[in-house]
Design an enzyme around this catalytic site. Structure first.
Site, short mmCIF file in Angstrom:
data_model
loop_
_atom_site.label_atom_id
_atom_site.label_comp_id
_atom_site.label_asym_id
_atom_site.label_seq_id
_atom_site.Cartn_x
_atom_site.Cartn_y
_atom_site.Cartn_z
N HIS A 1 7.06 5.78 1.59
CA HIS A 1 7.79 4.57 1.22
C HIS A 1 8.55 5.22 -0.05
O HIS A 1 9.74 4.75 -0.09
CB HIS A 1 6.75 3.31 0.63
CG HIS A 1 5.85 3.01 1.70
ND1 HIS A 1 4.65 3.06 1.59
CD2 HIS A 1 6.07 2.20 2.65
CE1 HIS A 1 4.09 2.49 2.83
NE2 HIS A 1 4.99 2.06 3.56
N GLN B 1 2.11 -9.43 13.35
CA GLN B 1 2.21 -8.16 14.00
C GLN B 1 0.68 -7.54 14.18
O GLN B 1 0.62 -6.45 14.85
CB GLN B 1 2.92 -7.15 13.41
CG GLN B 1 2.71 -6.65 12.23
CD GLN B 1 3.78 -5.89 11.56
OE1 GLN B 1 4.76 -6.38 11.03
NE2 GLN B 1 3.83 -4.56 11.47
N GLN C 1 8.98 1.45 16.90
CA GLN C 1 9.50 0.39 15.91
C GLN C 1 10.70 0.64 15.85
O GLN C 1 11.36 -0.42 15.67
CB GLN C 1 8.47 0.24 14.62
CG GLN C 1 9.01 -0.67 13.86
CD GLN C 1 8.09 -0.86 12.46
OE1 GLN C 1 7.19 -1.53 12.52
NE2 GLN C 1 8.34 -0.09 11.40
N ALA D 1 1.05 -1.28 -0.04
CA ALA D 1 -0.15 -0.07 -0.05
C ALA D 1 0.92 1.26 0.14
O ALA D 1 0.77 1.98 0.78
CB ALA D 1 -0.92 0.03 1.28
O1 PAF Z 1 6.41 -0.69 9.32
C1 PAF Z 1 6.08 -1.60 8.39
O2 PAF Z 1 5.51 -1.49 7.59
C2 PAF Z 1 6.12 -3.00 9.06
O3 PAF Z 1 6.02 -2.88 10.66
C3 PAF Z 1 7.35 -3.66 8.78
C4 PAF Z 1 8.64 -2.94 9.32
C5 PAF Z 1 7.61 -3.81 7.24
C6 PAF Z 1 7.48 -5.24 9.36
O4 PAF Z 1 6.17 -5.77 8.92
#
Ligand code: PAF
Length: 282
Positions: free
Chosen positions: A40, A64, A157, A35
């Site tokens: 990104h 997750q 994270q 997405a």
């Molecule tokens: O930040 C994300 O998109 C996710 O948590 C990751 C780091 C790709 C792990 O699934």
């Protein structure tokens, strides 16, 4: 435009990375759940500055998400994602299946303390970071890149991933990239598509209020006093706040008193059925 290499399995990823390594080329990894948005794309651009070859990964990691969360409705836009990655000049996209990542009998996870138990996201998503840490460790070990890049929007994270790679001696440089924002300040997120028109109009209040609170703290006001008006405004805009706190920017430990260097404001709040998170430097 050069074609992007499609790597649908761990074996394909490893053999592509091996070929690049044999040619003396460096590799950067951009882990994502797809997405893809401008945030990104900016990660891929920064990865391209860091290494000769860039691999983006797209995997909506089931471990997750808690059973009550949005795993099944998380946006999946693979074709558009691959087109965007091709356009920006990523060299490869790794799209493992859940069976590849978690085969029958899979039973190892990473157990975390430190930034993962700081009392922020972990208070509301108690199993989240174990799932993130496990999948990120797997992705790093599968690709063995020189560097991997993650957005600062998921600030806790990023701290968890830095700690994990350091503690487990995974020889990958972890890069943190600044949050990309819409013109009204809303942090870009794949989950913004869940917002209704009214909610989307209200959502920039998070960034606005954090920015004002940060200014008040820099001007010398006590941290709690600086956060109080932000809490009121965010709540009046229709949000239910999970947390709005100032923390140490490195350890994520609680702080109090007045301004010093190395502080971060972090927020998580729910608007309707959408939960948004954001953070800024003080
Ligand atoms: O930040 C994300 O998109 C996710 O948590 C990751 C780091 C790709 C792990 O699934």
């Amino acid at each position: 435009m050069t074609a992007i290499a499609l790597l649908p399995s761990i074996a394909a990823l490893r053999s592509q990375v091996r070929l690049w390594r044999q040619a003396g080329q460096s590799v950067a990894l951009v882990p994502t759940m797809g997405a893809l948005h401008a945030g990104h794309i900016s990660l891929v651009e920064q990865a391209k500055q860091r290494a000769d070859k860039v691999v983006a990964t797209i995997f909506v990691n089931p471990t997750q998400f808690a059973p009550t969360e949005d795993f099944s409705k998380y946006p999946r836009t693979l074709e558009a994602d691959v087109a965007k990655l091709t356009e920006i000049g990523a060299d490869a996209v790794f799209t493992p299946t859940a069976e590849d990542m978690y085969p029958e009998g899979f039973c190892t996870t990473i157990s975390l303390r430190g930034p993962a138990t700081a009392g922020l996201e972990d208070r509301f998503r108690p199993t989240h970071f174990q799932g993130v840490a496990t999948v990120v460790a797997k992705l790093l070990l599968q690709a063995l890149p020189d560097a991997a890049i993650f957005g600062q929007k998921d600030y806790q994270q990023l701290a968890v991933i830095r700690q994990l790679t350091s503690d487990l001696n995974i020889p990958v440089e972890i890069m943190g990239a600044a949050t990309v924002r819409e013109s009204d300040g809303l942090a870009m997120s794949s989950r913004n598509v869940y917002l209704s028109e009214d909610e989307r109009a209200a959502a920039p209040v998070l960034h606005r209020c954090m920015t004002k609170a940060a200014q008040r703290i820099r001007d010398g006001e006590a941290m709690e006093a600086a956060l109080a008006p932000a809490r009121n405004k965010i709540t009046s805009a229709g949000f239910e706040i999970d947390y709005l706190e100032v923390r140490d920017a490195v350890t994520l430990a609680s702080v109090e008193g007045r301004y010093r260097k190395g502080l971060r404001i972090l927020v998580a709040a729910r608007l309707g059925r959408t939960r948004l998170i954001d953070n800024i430097e003080v």
